[in-house]
Design an enzyme around this catalytic site. Structure first.
Site, PDB file in Angstrom:
ATOM      1  N   LYS A 112       3.164  16.626  60.190  1.00  0.00           N
ATOM      2  CA  LYS A 112       2.849  15.373  60.877  1.00  0.00           C
ATOM      3  C   LYS A 112       3.659  15.196  62.152  1.00  0.00           C
ATOM      4  O   LYS A 112       3.254  14.472  63.056  1.00  0.00           O
ATOM      5  CB  LYS A 112       3.015  14.205  59.921  1.00  0.00           C
TER       6      LYS A 112
HETATM    7  C1  LIG Z   1      -0.087  14.679  55.112  1.00  0.00           C
HETATM    8  C2  LIG Z   1       0.104  16.008  54.456  1.00  0.00           C
HETATM    9  C3  LIG Z   1      -0.991  16.787  54.000  1.00  0.00           C
HETATM   10  C4  LIG Z   1      -2.409  16.271  54.045  1.00  0.00           C
HETATM   11  O1  LIG Z   1      -2.914  16.172  55.341  1.00  0.00           O
HETATM   12  P1  LIG Z   1      -4.224  15.279  55.642  1.00  0.00           P
HETATM   13  O2  LIG Z   1      -4.361  15.281  57.117  1.00  0.00           O
HETATM   14  O3  LIG Z   1      -3.898  13.905  55.093  1.00  0.00           O
HETATM   15  O4  LIG Z   1      -5.363  15.901  54.929  1.00  0.00           O
HETATM   16  C5  LIG Z   1      -0.735  18.033  53.482  1.00  0.00           C
HETATM   17  N1  LIG Z   1       0.523  18.525  53.383  1.00  0.00           N
HETATM   18  C6  LIG Z   1       1.602  17.808  53.798  1.00  0.00           C
HETATM   19  C7  LIG Z   1       2.959  18.387  53.641  1.00  0.00           C
HETATM   20  C8  LIG Z   1       1.429  16.545  54.362  1.00  0.00           C
HETATM   21  O5  LIG Z   1       2.507  15.831  54.768  1.00  0.00           O
END
Ligand SMILES: *Cc1c(COP(=O)(O)O)cnc(C)c1O
Length: 466
Positions: A112
């Site tokens: 993120k």
């Molecule tokens: C947020 C997250 C996901 C999922 O991603 P999306 O965009 O919500 O599908 C997968 N792995 C990690 C480590 C995350 O922080």
């Protein structure tokens, strides 16, 4: 570039407005009114470009005239300067067919950061133009909150209130939020679970009096600019593995469908993507939707991959809209049906269109642990549980193209779960060490709207009088 809502009844916005707006006023999600398209030659010309230069090319059509190319380049350069790897998102080869794309070299050790670091700068830039000020409110089960806090700490024009369920995020996740002592960052531990925290945030947005006093904003995964910034690494990786002359597949550990939807957009833009493999844990609403047309919410099962423990996948609406011929009224009717029945049957025609691009797999905790041990034994790579679910789905795929699994978190972020599944205790990378020595700052509040609103009102800056 203009943006319209998936439900067809919200104002059309430009890039600056869509970045600051988040959710559309009709309850829908903003999408561009057309997909920009790169020619074969334009993609071939991305070979050898740096991450930042790739990002400038991929983002420019979406940004339009909201930023000049020089401003965009400057912003992206600053966003990725703090990453711990010179390639920003490096590829690691596992075997003849499988690669990892490491997306965890940002400050909070999860993917993120890749979008959020740039989003924080976009907010500061756009708010600064008009001297505006916003109050960002969010609820987090861990990764989003820490990424947002690190992206927005010390930025002008934003005050951040982040709610997390007390005692229900990992120590690393909590400390990544609460040890950020910038005066515009305010952490609130709510005495309840994640759903309680999220319900409080929704209630504040729906409280007309409160939302009127403070200019509320959000940076959650439905924000279009976050999705745009995630399209970049699909191009960056695929071009390095032979695109546009070779088709590449991606396996994506999926929760809210944001990351994998960015891959879907990359494909619309001309990137030759063979298969997009949606990997879920036991919370398999997306696997059921894509494999059987059954998009129905159950209750959340806690797993070792908490960032994928979801009931409803908010960005899935963007796919439904695209599959419904980009018709807002049809999508609005489908979503109204889903909101009342908590279930939606995806029509056969749309299922077939999705099946032309997407595969899916549900990986349980045994499958996750097996993939983790395979990567450790065969490749000397320690994976986090989310990434292991992606790799398990990749290895189960029948695709014959090279498959890139998105490595969405550093194993050290989920140390206990990794140790349980692999027997190996991961270490935190140097940039995260010292986390346990730093001072923490947060308040604990009961999960009531009155308590949380009173706390925020005592700190936040009221909207300037009109
Ligand atoms: C947020 C997250 C996901 C999922 O991603 P999306 O965009 O919500 O599908 C997968 N792995 C990690 C480590 C995350 O922080």
């Amino acid at each position: 570039m203009h943006y319209r809502s998936t439900r067809g009844a919200a104002p059309i916005l430009d890039f600056e407005a869509v970045t600051l707006a988040g959710l559309a006023s009709d309850g829908g999600l903003y999408v561009p009114d057309s997909w920009p398209r790169f020619s074969h030659d334009q993609i071939a010309a991305m070979a050898g470009l740096s991450y930042v230069e790739t990002a400038v090319r991929v983002c420019a059509p979406f940004v339009g005239d909201a930023l000049t190319e020089a401003q965009l380049r400057d912003l992206l350069t600053r966003a990725y300067a703090g990453f711990s790897h010179a390639a920003v998102t490096p590829l690691v080869q596992l075997d003849d067919q499988h690669w990892l794309l490491e997306l965890f070299h940002g400050p909070t050790l999860a993917f993120k950061d890749v979008a959020m670091q740039a989003l924080g700068l976009l907010f500061e830039t756009f708010l600064g133009r008009s001297g505006r000020h916003v109050t960002i409110i969010g609820a987090t089960s861990g990764d989003t909150g820490s990424a947002a806090i690190h992206a927005l700490a010390g930025r002008d024009g934003v005050e951040v209130f982040m709610l997390h369920p007390r005692g229900r995020v990992s120590d690393v996740q909590r400390r990544q939020m609460t040890t950020v002592l910038a005066p515009n960052i305010h952490n609130i531990a709510v005495e309840g679970n994640f759903d309680d925290a999220q319900a409080l945030v929704k209630a504040m947005f729906n409280d007309a009096d409160f939302a009127g006093r403070f200019a509320l904003s959000a940076v959650n995964s439905i924000n279009w600019a976050r999705l745009m910034l995630q399209i970049v690494y699909y191009f960056y990786a695929a071009v390095r593995l032979g695109a546009p002359d070779r088709a590449i597949s991606f396996a994506v550990p999926t929760g809210n469908f944001g990351d994998v939807f960015a891959g879907y957009v990359a494909r619309h833009m001309g990137l030759p993507i063979d298969r997009l493999i949606v990997a879920t844990n036991e919370n398999d609403i997306l696997h059921r939707a894509l494999s059987a047309g059954d998009y129905s919410a159950g209750s959340v099962t806690p797993t070792a991959s908490p960032s994928m423990d979801i009931q409803v996948s908010s960005n899935f609406e963007r796919l439904l809209f695209d599959l419904a011929g980009q018709d807002g009224a049809t999508t609005a009717a489908m979503m109204a049906g889903f909101e009342s029945a908590k279930a939606l049957a995806i029509p056969a025609e749309q299922r077939a269109a999705a099946a032309a691009i997407f595969d899916s797999a549900r990986i349980d905790s045994d499958g996750m642990a097996r993939a983790m041990r395979w990567a450790q034994d065969k490749c000397g790579q320690l994976l986090d549980p989310h990434t292991a679910i992606g790799l398990a789905a990749a290895r189960a795929s029948t695709a014959t193209s090279p498959i890139v699994t998105l490595a969405t978190a550093h194993p050290g972020k989920f140390g206990d779960a990794v140790e349980r599944a692999s027997g190996i205790r991961p270490t935190l990378p140097p940039r995260a060490q010292g986390l346990f020595d730093r001072e923490e700052r947060y308040v604990t509040l009961p999960a009531t709207l009155a308590a949380v609103e009173a706390h925020i009102a005592s700190i936040a800056r009221p909207r300037a009088a009109a």
